[in-house]
Design an enzyme around this catalytic site. Structure first.
Site, PDB file in Angstrom:
ATOM      1  N   HIS A 166      -8.693 120.756  32.973  1.00 36.72           N
ATOM      2  CA  HIS A 166      -9.675 121.364  32.080  1.00 36.72           C
ATOM      3  C   HIS A 166     -10.997 121.340  32.844  1.00 36.72           C
ATOM      4  O   HIS A 166     -11.539 120.264  33.108  1.00 36.72           O
ATOM      5  CB  HIS A 166      -9.770 120.593  30.766  1.00 36.72           C
ATOM      6  CG  HIS A 166      -8.565 120.809  29.888  1.00 36.72           C
ATOM      7  ND1 HIS A 166      -8.043 119.831  29.082  1.00 36.72           N
ATOM      8  CD2 HIS A 166      -7.801 121.915  29.716  1.00 36.72           C
ATOM      9  CE1 HIS A 166      -6.989 120.337  28.434  1.00 36.72           C
ATOM     10  NE2 HIS A 166      -6.822 121.581  28.801  1.00 36.72           N
ATOM     11  N   GLU A 346      -7.376 109.994  28.932  1.00 34.29           N
ATOM     12  CA  GLU A 346      -8.657 110.467  28.403  1.00 34.29           C
ATOM     13  C   GLU A 346      -9.653 109.378  28.767  1.00 34.29           C
ATOM     14  O   GLU A 346      -9.588 108.274  28.239  1.00 34.29           O
ATOM     15  CB  GLU A 346      -8.574 110.641  26.886  1.00 34.29           C
ATOM     16  CG  GLU A 346      -7.526 111.639  26.431  1.00 34.29           C
ATOM     17  CD  GLU A 346      -7.933 113.085  26.712  1.00 34.29           C
ATOM     18  OE1 GLU A 346      -9.119 113.323  27.013  1.00 34.29           O
ATOM     19  OE2 GLU A 346      -7.048 113.957  26.636  1.00 34.29           O
TER      20      GLU A 346
END
Ligand code: ZN
Length: 526
Positions: A166, A346
């Site tokens: 991303h 994350e």
């Protein structure tokens, strides 16, 4: 009205420009409220891009104007929120960059390239820089291999870290550079780094989406979310690169050329270690056969981090689907098709934090990243060979009670089956060989070695074998039917030089090969 040919052409061209303009429009970041888990699943089924942030009552997403309206009409409370990553990206663009010092600024593409080349030039004995392909906009997809014999397929497990798929999740991109630098700097000085490099084949890809980073966007330059672009067990179970984005294809083909045992992909937007499966239903735990192992390795990361356990998830870890379900994610693909245990890290709530936070983030994540890398050495490993010839065998390795087989490295026959501590029955099985089972005890830390020397199944020595190795279908009485004949092929093989391949066909066509055998006494057909 009469439409002339010229007018048709004009209409066609305007339409093309319109669709192009639309597809490149940046989606809006929104916060959507919900009360029930089935509502989250409704959003998943719409196919909108859910972002990593989600609590029990809200989720963030990227939506088009049309999706915004549709969600509103479905009765959800939805509101646009600032795109923090984009705002910081704009700020960075205004400030003069140009510093290659990872302690200060983010590395843009040119600086990252220079950093990687500089490391490769300074440490030629333990590094190898490779581009595994190009992005949509032609940027190189850099991978740094770190090993005591870079470029050599040794009897060692292969590990990979992939970051920044991303484009607007930037922490892992910089942490990758810190990790590369720490490993090569510490080799020969720090016993831990030296051990890792001597006994592991480490691959680090700081950015899988360099275009996204350069454009301040989550998506690649075609507007595709790369973590939704992989084969998926439920929605797209075709392990092929056909129709996928160049960045996805590059990672798939690179993985096929290796035998990765363990990996992680790095994201931001939350603080948690997320493990397979990622589907099918949001809010519902979806255990894979190696659930216990995945919990173990995810906890290893979370436990080593100073505050991951306070990121809002129990013990700092979560099952992917239980959090929110996605389809086409990279971690499930790695596990299901490549036998590579992959988790999604994350690493920070804020997607694109101020660069003055990077040094602190490295301090927090260094130990977890090393601990996780070291996990690749836990389990059972060995070499599978033919008892007579000593040649490596491509045998299936299965573990009793865990429905997930793995394959060894085809070149050397070495396998690495990650397992939590305990006693297991391991079976090696290759076509034409007698299966062999052994009981092993995996220690609390590290690995147990179990080699297999397989014996040819006596049945095979009396059999007629078609292996297509004479290069034509003439050995046995094959018949062909359908729209295209089968052929022998020497571009893709299981072993030897040839394989049998169906004819090239379109939708609703067939390519059939068959054989009729006269069986005159008892025996087997396989
Ligand atoms: Zn992400």
């Amino acid at each position: 009205m009469l439409i002339t040919d010229k007018m048709k052409q004009f209409i066609f061209i305007t339409f093309t420009l319109f669709t192009l303009g639309f597809s490149l429009t940046e989606k809006r970041v929104v916060e959507i409220q919900f009360d029930q888990l089935f509502q989250l699943q409704q959003l998943v089924e719409m196919g909108i891009d859910l972002d990593h942030h989600r609590t029990l009552t809200e989720v963030h997403a990227f939506v088009t104007d049309a999706e915004f309206k549709q969600i509103q009409q479905m009765g959800f409370e939805i509101k646009e929120i600032p795109n923090q990553a984009k705002l910081y990206f704009e700020e960075l663009k205004k400030s003069p960059l140009g510093s290659a010092n990872p302690m200060e600024d983010y590395h843009d593409y040119n600086e990252l390239t220079a950093f990687m080349q500089d490391i490769a030039n300074s440490y030629p004995d333990i590094t190898r820089l490779e581009s595994i392909g190009q992005s949509v906009q032609g940027r190189e997809l850099w991978v740094m291999e770190i090993s005591d014999n870079p470029g050599v397929n040794e009897l060692e497990p292969e590990f990979k870290y992939v970051a920044n798929m991303h484009g607007d999740e930037t922490v892992g991109r910089e942490l990758s550079l810190y990790l590369i630098e720490w490993l090569v700097d510490s080799y020969g000085n720090d016993p831990r780094a030296t051990d890792l490099i001597n006994n592991t084949d480490i691959f680090i890809m700081p950015t899988m989406n360099p275009d996204g980073f350069e454009n301040g966007s989550r998506y690649n330059a075609h507007g595709t979310d790369l973590n939704r672009d992989f084969p998926d067990q439920f929605s797209d179970p075709n392990n092929s690169t056909l129709g996928r984005e160049p960045e996805t294809r590059a990672v798939m083909e690179w993985s096929w050329g290796h035998n990765f045992v363990l990996s992680a992909n790095m994201h931001t937007g939350a603080l948690v270690a997320n493990y397979p499966y990622d589907g099918p239903s949001s809010g519902v735990y979806s255990a894979c056969p190696d659930d216990e192992l995945f919990i173990h390795i995810s906890l290893a990361y979370a436990d080593a981090h100073p505050n991951m356990e306070s990121g809002g998830f129990s013990n700092g870890i979560t099952n992917g689907a239980q959090w929110y379900s996605i389809s086409g994610g990279m971690q499930d693909w790695n596990y299901i098709w490549e036998g590579d245990c992959d988790i999604t890290l994350e690493q920070n709530e804020v997607k694109w934090p101020n660069s003055n936070q990077l040094a602190g983030l490295w301090e927090e994540h260094r130990e977890p990243m090393l601990v996780y890398l070291e996990e690749v050495h836990d389990g059972v490993r060995g070499i599978i060979t033919d008892e007579d010839s000593g040649e490596p065998l491509s045998a299936n390795i299965s573990v009793q009670g865990i429905d997930h087989d793995i394959l060894p490295d085809p070149e050397n026959g070495d396998y690495y089956r990650m397992l939590t501590p305990g006693t297991y029955t391991i079976t090696a099985q290759a076509f034409g060989y007698l299966p062999q089972s052994e009981t092993v005890t995996v220690p609390l830390s590290g690995y147990v070695e179990q080699n297999f020397q397989l014996n040819v199944d006596p049945w095979l020595s009396e059999a007629d074998i078609e292996d297509f190795e004479i290069g034509v279908f003439s050995d046995l009485g094959w018949s062909f039917s359908g729209n295209a004949n089968w052929q022998t092929d020497n571009s893709e093989v299981f072993e030897g030089n040839y394989s049998g391949k169906s004819g090239s066909i379109d939708d609703n066509e067939q390519s059939t090969v068959s054989i009729t055998l006269d069986v005159v006494e008892d025996g087997q057909i396989s």
